[in-house]
Design a protein around this motif. Sequence first.
Motif, mmCIF file in Angstrom:
data_model
loop_
_atom_site.group_PDB
_atom_site.id
_atom_site.type_symbol
_atom_site.label_atom_id
_atom_site.label_comp_id
_atom_site.label_asym_id
_atom_site.label_seq_id
_atom_site.Cartn_x
_atom_site.Cartn_y
_atom_site.Cartn_z
ATOM 1 N N LEU A 105 1.031 -1.150 -0.041
ATOM 2 C CA LEU A 105 0.009 0.121 -0.086
ATOM 3 C C LEU A 105 0.778 1.380 -0.002
ATOM 4 N N GLU A 114 -3.832 -5.118 -12.729
ATOM 5 C CA GLU A 114 -3.875 -6.454 -11.917
ATOM 6 C C GLU A 114 -4.001 -7.674 -12.568
ATOM 7 N N LEU A 145 1.992 0.518 -4.354
ATOM 8 C CA LEU A 145 0.762 0.929 -5.039
ATOM 9 C C LEU A 145 0.981 2.663 -5.560
ATOM 10 N N VAL A 164 -0.032 -6.562 -3.555
ATOM 11 C CA VAL A 164 0.032 -5.308 -4.640
ATOM 12 C C VAL A 164 -1.465 -5.588 -5.169
ATOM 13 N N LEU A 193 -6.420 -0.061 -13.590
ATOM 14 C CA LEU A 193 -5.836 -0.442 -12.443
ATOM 15 C C LEU A 193 -6.409 -2.078 -12.821
ATOM 16 N N ALA A 222 -3.944 -4.717 -2.662
ATOM 17 C CA ALA A 222 -4.172 -3.408 -2.536
ATOM 18 C C ALA A 222 -4.988 -2.710 -3.537
ATOM 19 N N LEU A 223 -4.572 -3.006 -4.931
ATOM 20 C CA LEU A 223 -5.223 -2.449 -6.022
ATOM 21 C C LEU A 223 -6.894 -2.582 -6.129
#
Lengths: 211, 211
Positions: free
Chosen positions: A108, B177, A112, A162, B173, A165-166
């Motif tokens: 984060l 991902e 990110l 990650v 995003l 967090a996304l």
Amino acid sequence: VGSCFVQLIETVGPTTAITDCCSVKRTVMAEVPPALRAHFVGGHPMAGLHVSGAQHARSDLFRDAWWVLSTYAETDVTALRRVESMVYALDARPVQLDPHDHDEHVALLSHLPHVLAAVLVQMGERLPGQFIAGGSWRDLTRVAGSPPPLWEEILSANRHAVGEALAQLRAELELFECVLATDDHDALRRYLTDAVAARHRLGGQASRESG
Amino acid sequence: VGSCFVQLIETVGPTTAITDCCSVKRTVMAEVPPALRAHFVGGHPMAGLHVSGAQHARSDLFRDAWWVLSTYAETDVTALRRVESMVYALDARPVQLDPHDHDEHVALLSHLPHVLAAVLVQMGERLPGQFIAGGSWRDLTRVAGSPPPLWEEILSANRHAVGEALAQLRAELELFECVLATDDHDALRRYLTDAVAARHRLGGQASRESG
């Protein structure tokens, strides 16, 4: 990394301490052979620049920066103290986190922001006409200039945290879009006020230098 | 705002120029009465600080900053030149954009960074244990300290463009991902390399000061 650890096994003495500076801790610490774990303290200095190379060296790079240390149950306390001494000698601040928590925090707090910067500069390029960015944009996209090979490695090594967090960020943004779409002034004001308070509370805990 | 324009109608002479400094241009420019449009030049200095009040005044606030000017078809060129002179006198750089393009640009370049900062500090607060943020986090969340009443007004006035920018960001995003989830190193490296190039191309166009 694994083969390099194997080479170290023959060189350790009773007071040897081994550490690393990788940005992701679970992957590295899974590879340390049991024979080395009493000597090993995982490390991650939360400092760095978006440029690399000796020509950008700074004597105060680590000053007041957090330096995460991760240990095993088997890690000898003497090894931990030796690595802590090194961290203090560099004017940084040691903080212990287990590898899982560390990887979630940096997903984060560091990874990110790098993903956002990379995504946003590419969205920015698609705007037609004169590019009129101000300071908030420049701050946000500064780290989009970070070295791709290094960040490919970091993001890949921490891809699970990650990715989480996304996904969490996307859910939060969708919520914010609803507040905007309904033009709910009370909710908007509350959200922004909570953010100011959160930033204020977190601000006192953040370290000084870049990373 | 509308009633204040009505009061101005009786005071304008042939050489009068009127401008404003609002962060969103479509809403203001829709309210200017036809009788004033020959005299009106919409303005938005892309400069500012995340603190407000006279005690934070700086003589170089506008130096090298973009200052967007928006005109009507009816706007007199003399009025435009007078406002441009004022902008140059403040060491800023005038740039003409129509109100729609302006609002779309600032949605991505200024309003979205503020939303992200507000969302991220609240995600940051939910992390357990010691908060270990470094520089990229601090840069990203600096503007989360901006005054809520002002930003409530700005985000509400530009909610359509900001909502579109947020939806576009979420789609980007999600794509990122997927790249992470499949651990596609080539795609990851390409994405980061494209970002460095984009930032480099955009960097030369950005203005110096905050906003």
